[in-house]
Design a protein around this motif. Sequence first.
Motif, PDB file in Angstrom:
ATOM      1  N   GLY A 786      37.735  83.514  77.242  1.00 27.37           N
ATOM      2  CA  GLY A 786      38.568  82.519  77.910  1.00 27.37           C
ATOM      3  C   GLY A 786      39.273  83.080  79.125  1.00 27.37           C
ATOM      4  N   ALA A 787      39.730  84.330  79.026  1.00 28.45           N
ATOM      5  CA  ALA A 787      40.417  84.980  80.136  1.00 28.45           C
ATOM      6  C   ALA A 787      39.468  85.827  80.976  1.00 28.45           C
ATOM      7  CB  ALA A 787      41.546  85.860  79.613  1.00 28.45           C
ATOM      8  N   GLY A 788      38.285  86.117  80.415  1.00 26.27           N
ATOM      9  CA  GLY A 788      37.302  86.922  81.142  1.00 26.27           C
ATOM     10  C   GLY A 788      37.677  88.382  81.260  1.00 26.27           C
ATOM     11  N   ASP A 789      38.488  88.903  80.298  1.00 28.99           N
ATOM     12  CA  ASP A 789      38.844  90.314  80.402  1.00 28.99           C
ATOM     13  C   ASP A 789      38.940  90.942  79.009  1.00 28.99           C
ATOM     14  OD1 ASP A 789      41.173  89.292  79.368  1.00 28.99           O
ATOM     15  OD2 ASP A 789      42.437  89.777  81.076  1.00 28.99           O
ATOM     16  N   TRP A 790      39.122  92.270  79.007  1.00 28.22           N
ATOM     17  CA  TRP A 790      39.198  93.039  77.777  1.00 28.22           C
ATOM     18  C   TRP A 790      40.651  93.197  77.324  1.00 28.22           C
ATOM     19  CZ3 TRP A 790      35.066  94.819  74.952  1.00 28.22           C
ATOM     20  CH2 TRP A 790      33.803  94.698  75.558  1.00 28.22           C
ATOM     21  N   GLU A 791      40.812  93.510  76.059  1.00 25.71           N
ATOM     22  CA  GLU A 791      42.139  93.775  75.509  1.00 25.71           C
ATOM     23  C   GLU A 791      42.720  95.050  76.081  1.00 25.71           C
ATOM     24  OE1 GLU A 791      45.573  93.194  73.200  1.00 25.71           O
ATOM     25  OE2 GLU A 791      43.925  91.829  73.688  1.00 25.71           O
ATOM     26  N   ASN A 792      41.834  96.024  76.413  1.00 27.14           N
ATOM     27  CA  ASN A 792      42.245  97.312  76.994  1.00 27.14           C
ATOM     28  C   ASN A 792      43.106  98.147  76.044  1.00 27.14           C
ATOM     29  OD1 ASN A 792      40.880  97.042  79.449  1.00 27.14           O
ATOM     30  ND2 ASN A 792      42.555  95.799  80.317  1.00 27.14           N
ATOM     31  N   VAL A 793      43.027  97.851  74.769  1.00 30.99           N
ATOM     32  CA  VAL A 793      43.670  98.673  73.739  1.00 30.99           C
ATOM     33  C   VAL A 793      42.673  98.823  72.601  1.00 30.99           C
ATOM     34  CG1 VAL A 793      45.549  98.861  72.066  1.00 30.99           C
ATOM     35  CG2 VAL A 793      45.992  97.883  74.332  1.00 30.99           C
ATOM     36  N   ASP A 794      42.520 100.041  72.115  1.00 31.59           N
ATOM     37  CA  ASP A 794      41.673 100.267  70.950  1.00 31.59           C
ATOM     38  C   ASP A 794      42.524 100.246  69.685  1.00 31.59           C
ATOM     39  OD1 ASP A 794      39.462 100.497  72.511  1.00 31.59           O
ATOM     40  OD2 ASP A 794      39.277 102.680  72.335  1.00 31.59           O
ATOM     41  N   PHE A 795      42.011  99.620  68.644  1.00 31.38           N
ATOM     42  CA  PHE A 795      42.648  99.593  67.335  1.00 31.38           C
ATOM     43  C   PHE A 795      41.765 100.330  66.353  1.00 31.38           C
ATOM     44  CE2 PHE A 795      43.652  95.734  69.703  1.00 31.38           C
ATOM     45  CZ  PHE A 795      45.035  95.783  69.747  1.00 31.38           C
ATOM     46  N   SER A 796      42.368 100.857  65.306  1.00 27.79           N
ATOM     47  CA  SER A 796      41.560 101.609  64.343  1.00 27.79           C
ATOM     48  C   SER A 796      42.013 101.325  62.930  1.00 27.79           C
ATOM     49  CB  SER A 796      41.644 103.115  64.628  1.00 27.79           C
ATOM     50  OG  SER A 796      42.969 103.574  64.491  1.00 27.79           O
ATOM     51  N   VAL A 797      41.056 101.365  62.028  1.00 30.84           N
ATOM     52  CA  VAL A 797      41.285 101.177  60.599  1.00 30.84           C
ATOM     53  C   VAL A 797      40.499 102.264  59.882  1.00 30.84           C
ATOM     54  CG1 VAL A 797      40.964  99.663  58.618  1.00 30.84           C
ATOM     55  CG2 VAL A 797      41.645  98.691  60.810  1.00 30.84           C
ATOM     56  N   ILE A 798      41.135 102.888  58.896  1.00 29.78           N
ATOM     57  CA  ILE A 798      40.500 103.979  58.159  1.00 29.78           C
ATOM     58  C   ILE A 798      40.027 103.462  56.811  1.00 29.78           C
ATOM     59  CG2 ILE A 798      40.861 106.262  57.112  1.00 29.78           C
ATOM     60  CD1 ILE A 798      43.020 106.729  59.226  1.00 29.78           C
ATOM     61  N   SER A 799      38.817 103.825  56.434  1.00 32.66           N
ATOM     62  CA  SER A 799      38.300 103.493  55.118  1.00 32.66           C
ATOM     63  C   SER A 799      38.970 104.404  54.099  1.00 32.66           C
ATOM     64  CB  SER A 799      36.784 103.686  55.074  1.00 32.66           C
ATOM     65  OG  SER A 799      36.283 103.436  53.777  1.00 32.66           O
ATOM     66  N   GLY A 800      39.658 103.769  53.102  1.00 34.55           N
ATOM     67  CA  GLY A 800      40.436 104.576  52.163  1.00 34.55           C
ATOM     68  C   GLY A 800      40.177 104.223  50.729  1.00 34.55           C
ATOM     69  N   ASP A 801      41.140 104.612  49.870  1.00 34.76           N
ATOM     70  CA  ASP A 801      41.035 104.342  48.450  1.00 34.76           C
ATOM     71  C   ASP A 801      41.328 102.870  48.163  1.00 34.76           C
ATOM     72  OD1 ASP A 801      40.483 107.000  47.797  1.00 34.76           O
ATOM     73  OD2 ASP A 801      42.623 107.511  47.798  1.00 34.76           O
ATOM     74  N   GLN A 802      41.157 102.499  46.913  1.00 33.67           N
ATOM     75  CA  GLN A 802      41.555 101.168  46.484  1.00 33.67           C
ATOM     76  C   GLN A 802      43.070 101.030  46.627  1.00 33.67           C
ATOM     77  OE1 GLN A 802      39.678  98.627  45.664  1.00 33.67           O
ATOM     78  NE2 GLN A 802      37.755  99.763  45.855  1.00 33.67           N
ATOM     79  N   ASP A 803      43.548  99.791  46.631  1.00 39.07           N
ATOM     80  CA  ASP A 803      44.981  99.534  46.810  1.00 39.07           C
ATOM     81  C   ASP A 803      45.810 100.209  45.722  1.00 39.07           C
ATOM     82  OD1 ASP A 803      44.635  97.968  49.021  1.00 39.07           O
ATOM     83  OD2 ASP A 803      44.472  96.104  47.877  1.00 39.07           O
ATOM     84  N   SER A 804      46.971 100.643  46.101  1.00 42.23           N
ATOM     85  CA  SER A 804      47.927 101.181  45.130  1.00 42.23           C
ATOM     86  C   SER A 804      49.322 100.768  45.548  1.00 42.23           C
ATOM     87  CB  SER A 804      47.830 102.708  45.065  1.00 42.23           C
ATOM     88  OG  SER A 804      48.151 103.281  46.315  1.00 42.23           O
ATOM     89  N   GLN A 805      50.242 100.835  44.605  1.00 40.67           N
ATOM     90  CA  GLN A 805      51.621 100.480  44.919  1.00 40.67           C
ATOM     91  C   GLN A 805      52.294 101.619  45.687  1.00 40.67           C
ATOM     92  OE1 GLN A 805      50.443 100.528  41.758  1.00 40.67           O
ATOM     93  NE2 GLN A 805      51.296 102.397  40.882  1.00 40.67           N
ATOM     94  N   GLN A 806      53.505 101.336  46.180  1.00 38.61           N
ATOM     95  CA  GLN A 806      54.253 102.346  46.917  1.00 38.61           C
ATOM     96  C   GLN A 806      54.880 103.336  45.934  1.00 38.61           C
ATOM     97  OE1 GLN A 806      56.800 100.648  50.034  1.00 38.61           O
ATOM     98  NE2 GLN A 806      55.926  98.655  49.524  1.00 38.61           N
ATOM     99  N   THR A 807      54.819 104.613  46.295  1.00 36.60           N
ATOM    100  CA  THR A 807      55.358 105.657  45.429  1.00 36.60           C
ATOM    101  C   THR A 807      56.438 106.418  46.160  1.00 36.60           C
ATOM    102  OG1 THR A 807      53.220 105.885  44.331  1.00 36.60           O
ATOM    103  CG2 THR A 807      54.798 107.669  44.019  1.00 36.60           C
ATOM    104  N   PHE A 808      57.543 106.689  45.459  1.00 34.88           N
ATOM    105  CA  PHE A 808      58.659 107.403  46.052  1.00 34.88           C
ATOM    106  C   PHE A 808      59.055 108.548  45.127  1.00 34.88           C
ATOM    107  CE2 PHE A 808      58.731 103.161  47.683  1.00 34.88           C
ATOM    108  CZ  PHE A 808      59.066 103.320  49.021  1.00 34.88           C
TER     109      PHE A 808
END
Length: 810
Positions: A786-808
Amino acid sequence: MPVTPNVAPGAPGIPARWTSSAKSGVGTSLSPAGRIWFTISHGILNEIYYSRVDSACTRDLGLIVTGAAGYFSEEKRDATHSIEPFEDGVPAYRLVNTANDGAWRIEKRILADPARPALLQEITFTALRGAADDYRVYALLAPHLVNAGMGNTAWVGEHEGKPVLFASGRGSCLALASSLPWRTGSAGYVGFSDGWQQLHNTGELDAAYQRAEDGNVALTGEIGFSAARTKALLALGFGATPEEAAEHAFASLKQGFEPAANSYLQNWRNWQKGLLPLDRHAVPGTNFYRVSTAVLATHRSIATPGAAVASLSIPWGFDKGDDDLGGYHLVWPRDLVETAGGFLAAGDAASALQILDYLGSIQQPDGHWPQNAWLDGSAYWPGIQMDECAFPLLLAEALHRAGHLPHARLAVFLPMIERAAGFVVRNGPVTGEDRWEEDAGYSPFTLAVEIAALLAAADLLDACGKPDAATYLRETSDVWNDQVERWTYVTGTAICGQVGVEGYYVRIAPPDSAEAGSPKDGYVPIKNRPPGDTNRPAEQIVSPDALALVRFGLRAADDPRMTDTVKVIDAQLRCDLPQGPLWYRYNGDGYGEHEDGAPFDGTGQGRPWPLLAGERAHYELAAGRREKAASLLAALEGSAGPGGLLPEQVWDGADMPERELLHGRPSGSAMPLVWAHSEHIKLLRSLRDGAVFDMPPQGVKRYIEAKTVSPFRTWRFNNKIRTVPAGKTLRVELLAPATVHWSTDNWATAHDSQTVENDFGIHLADLAVSGLPKGSTLTFTFFWPGAGDWENVDFSVISGDQDSQQTFPR
């Protein structure tokens, strides 16, 4: 009576204030001709609403008794008060106010005239010490016709040769007339020349004070009691002009109290007899079920069917002025859906349908509802809360499932359903604020409502022949449901060690900045601020809100994560009171009186909520512990004030009679809270049925019984995930068409995936990366045609383990 229009001194009066929120009675005539709602507290009338239930027109209307040797006594301050309804479920009241010094007794009968906008008080004065002629009785009225104290005008006048007390402001007028004509009358400025000041200081009204303009004003008139005439009828009429208001007042006087009472009683009897018989008589003299049903019906609008306000009160109103115009007499979509649920539980599906109709009329074009609003839908507070945008979907589905919204009628609501579901899927799961209008982030309550609402909407769309849209809603629900624990469940905290549990759900978890990102392509901005007034890490904030995961059918009551959370809730938030246990909203809550009992003023200390005992009772019922649920019903009802009205909060400290704060009794917060009465009705219905009345079935079947999990993990500009669990497909969701340009080998090779638009204007691309080894990085960007241009930012996602809860660390 002199009629010379002399203006009283002291303009414009002291800063205006409202009055006590601790109501002992609320009522209305259920008549389109009436258009009056009234409240009672401390033995007198408080706010009276005309011609809309969101527009308060008075502060209060009470009596002052004077006598020889400077005797001065005010019934709201200097008497003991009792109140009872005419009969179960009819909010017309008998009041008895007995002077603390034993000098007099005032008996009243109060109701609204169904035939016209007028309020009637039949008053009987009895001298208990001395003779009736030893006393003089005055009515003191504080007009707030502009829904505020300042800006009102009051004067003493006549109508057809009879004395009347008048007031006007912003197109509304009132006229107070008496069957025993006023002996004297006065209009003055509050705090300087009002009747209270005159009578307290001199024992007489100054006949020269006939008018007070454009200020905080008060009217005072002496009732013509005598030894032979000890009963008077006061009529407070309203209208667009002084003449119209006076005509209504005198028409009510001419008609008399009994005909108005007969009509009033019949209106309420007719409505109450159509409800389910959920009555119980555990407490002699109070039928709490009929009190709750009457509270719900009293808070409805007449001119705008389906609209209902949260409470006919202003919390800590005696400390609130004209800068708090709304109080609680506003429409909250959440509270309104809860009210609809109360009507539905009581067997009044027609009222619930009216509420759904009304919600459709005030829905915003993008699908959301205002955080709260006046009756016409104009927003009062500017926020957006995601649970409020989801709740109407649950109401629509509940009505449809119960057979009250057949297919032809459901089609009328289809645009509303689609817009609301679209708003939720575009802007969830992070809440704008939690259900307490406070903190932003991931909230178990909001998540539960959103997920359950999308599943409910999916069933409705299926019924309307839109299976693709329904499938997408279920897929989104599955994605969010899979991550509830990752977002809101913590383990290994200090509290875990103290209570002896593995983990628990937190009240709200602020969104991680790396995930939330900045809004893009029309996503609604979500406020991101740390938890309110606690200064605690998110993992230390717990709330009964977590029980919503069970209430809305997403988690089993005996899920170990839930049972551990309940242990933490009880350790942190339970408060044992004479009526039984109640719970605080969350640890560190600042919404309540200060420690010394001073009213909430923007800061304070939260107190226990009876409403939360009802929610806990529903959890106990879901867990199969009916007797425990029944005991919590008793605690809920035992928290009521005089007249059976349920407060927002109760006082948990030692008695402070000088502040009217007694241990376990209503605090200065809102009373009645309609939401609490709705919860009460639903609990009665749930106990009768042996199952949680309003638990949506979709989540139970999908997540508890079928244990459905999602094959997807979603990335979007308002939820930039950083990892995708092994075996999941990465779904990219955008609000504009794009080419997703992506690589799994640091751009050594690249792939292009075109987005496809769905029914909700969301553009999807599913990236087949489920086979990536753990630790692999997927990098991607966007080309926007629609705008005829690129986002000009790269995003990344890492393949990881199955979901887990937050640990403290502990």
